[in-house]
Design an enzyme around this catalytic site. Sequence first.
Site, PDB file in Angstrom:
ATOM      1  N   ARG A  80     -78.680  27.662  31.168  1.00  0.00           N
ATOM      2  CA  ARG A  80     -77.773  27.659  32.320  1.00  0.00           C
ATOM      3  C   ARG A  80     -76.516  26.857  32.021  1.00  0.00           C
ATOM      4  NH1 ARG A  80     -80.322  25.836  37.885  1.00  0.00           N
ATOM      5  NH2 ARG A  80     -80.050  23.761  37.017  1.00  0.00           N
ATOM      6  N   LYS A 183     -72.893  25.558  37.307  1.00  0.00           N
ATOM      7  CA  LYS A 183     -73.237  24.219  37.813  1.00  0.00           C
ATOM      8  C   LYS A 183     -72.146  23.253  37.364  1.00  0.00           C
ATOM      9  CE  LYS A 183     -77.405  21.510  38.633  1.00  0.00           C
ATOM     10  NZ  LYS A 183     -77.730  22.000  39.968  1.00  0.00           N
ATOM     11  N   GLU A 219     -76.367  29.918  49.965  1.00  0.00           N
ATOM     12  CA  GLU A 219     -77.334  28.861  49.666  1.00  0.00           C
ATOM     13  C   GLU A 219     -76.982  27.594  50.425  1.00  0.00           C
ATOM     14  OE1 GLU A 219     -77.379  26.971  45.831  1.00  0.00           O
ATOM     15  OE2 GLU A 219     -75.570  27.996  45.218  1.00  0.00           O
TER      16      GLU A 219
HETATM   17  C1  LIG Z   1     -78.637  22.570  40.772  1.00  0.00           C
HETATM   18  C2  LIG Z   1     -78.385  23.437  41.949  1.00  0.00           C
HETATM   19  C3  LIG Z   1     -79.412  24.101  42.631  1.00  0.00           C
HETATM   20  C4  LIG Z   1     -80.871  23.903  42.283  1.00  0.00           C
HETATM   21  O1  LIG Z   1     -81.184  24.317  40.991  1.00  0.00           O
HETATM   22  P1  LIG Z   1     -82.506  23.813  40.292  1.00  0.00           P
HETATM   23  O2  LIG Z   1     -82.415  24.366  38.920  1.00  0.00           O
HETATM   24  O3  LIG Z   1     -83.648  24.364  41.038  1.00  0.00           O
HETATM   25  O4  LIG Z   1     -82.481  22.330  40.333  1.00  0.00           O
HETATM   26  C5  LIG Z   1     -79.071  24.932  43.681  1.00  0.00           C
HETATM   27  N1  LIG Z   1     -77.785  25.107  44.064  1.00  0.00           N
HETATM   28  C6  LIG Z   1     -76.780  24.490  43.439  1.00  0.00           C
HETATM   29  C7  LIG Z   1     -75.387  24.726  43.897  1.00  0.00           C
HETATM   30  C8  LIG Z   1     -77.033  23.632  42.365  1.00  0.00           C
HETATM   31  O5  LIG Z   1     -76.014  23.010  41.751  1.00  0.00           O
END
Ligand SMILES: *Cc1c(COP(=O)(O)O)cnc(C)c1O
Length: 338
Positions: A80, A183, A219
């Site tokens: 990722r 991210k 989300e």
């Molecule tokens: C990190 C993150 C998540 C959760 O991801 P995980 O891999 O399950 O920790 C969800 N939404 C956003 C915007 C994120 O940055």
Amino acid sequence: MKEIDWSNLSFGYMPTDYNVRINYRNGAWGELEISSSEYINIHMAATCLHYGQESFEGLKAFRGKDGKVRIFRMEENAKRMQLSCQGIMMAELPVERFEEAITKVVQLNERFVPPYGSGASLYIRPLLIGTGAEVGVKPAKEYMFLVLVTPVGPYFKTGFKPSPYAILRHYDRVAPLGTGRYKIGGNYAASLMAGEEAHRLGYSAVLYLDAKEKKYIDECGPANFFGIRGNSYITPKSDSILPSITNKSLMVLAEDLGMTVECRPVPVEELSTFEEAGACGTAAVISPVGKIDDLDENKSYIFSKDGEAGPVCTKLYNKLMAIQCGDEPDTHNWVTVL
Ligand SMILES: *Cc1c(COP(=O)(O)O)cnc(C)c1O
């Protein structure tokens, strides 16, 4: 060293012994360096400071009943982070180098991995930043990858309890064809005002809708969203959602439990048909959603009347936690045992 009170740790930063770093210069990643400094020395014109070339990850290490340390799905975080780097034009770190760095930093800080049964874990925070100096808007030629760790307490101080969420249509987290699936720090800066407003109004977070039409669920800021209806686990599909590794894991576990998994656009109105809802991410695994107030439409969607988490959220939560700390067999090969 002062004894750490493991069961009273917060989800905050505590210094540990070491961090690790790898620098990218002249078109290549260098050797892994071990540092005991909490500071980094970078050029004042570094692109991470001016133009937001910054990506991060979050994962955890757990101590099992057998005393061994387990790291959850680090390969997924490595991949990722590569996608995030592509998204904002940074040098990509090979998966093996990422895994080498994570393993090393956890081993170096082993005494900070909380004991089995404390509910606490070692939070691992990889960071990749543009360190090269540029004044014009362009990608840097130099990068730094850094991993810090810090022990964190159980996310739920008062137990696994539902919390309230709000829909606020006057904010978007990301643009429809923007950077939501990466991210990166920029998305988080862009979500701070909405998050603060939600807190001020008594909500634990914002549930974002798709920015273009405001018709579908996206989300919840730092966590993905899912709903439970009958035997189905339903989670939104959208290019502006960050692909959560927790969500991905829960989808597999839901199927293991004989549930049907639906990953598709989820219209806001469909909230009224869910019996349970949850926000999911590394920090909390699942944060049960008690209710969602749609503040623009003056509507409330209630998922918990008695202040308790629903049975499906509870089952999924316990199952994933049990795999992470080694209480249940790791049938999907998610765990690296050090
Ligand atoms: C990190 C993150 C998540 C959760 O991801 P995980 O891999 O399950 O920790 C969800 N939404 C956003 C915007 C994120 O940055």
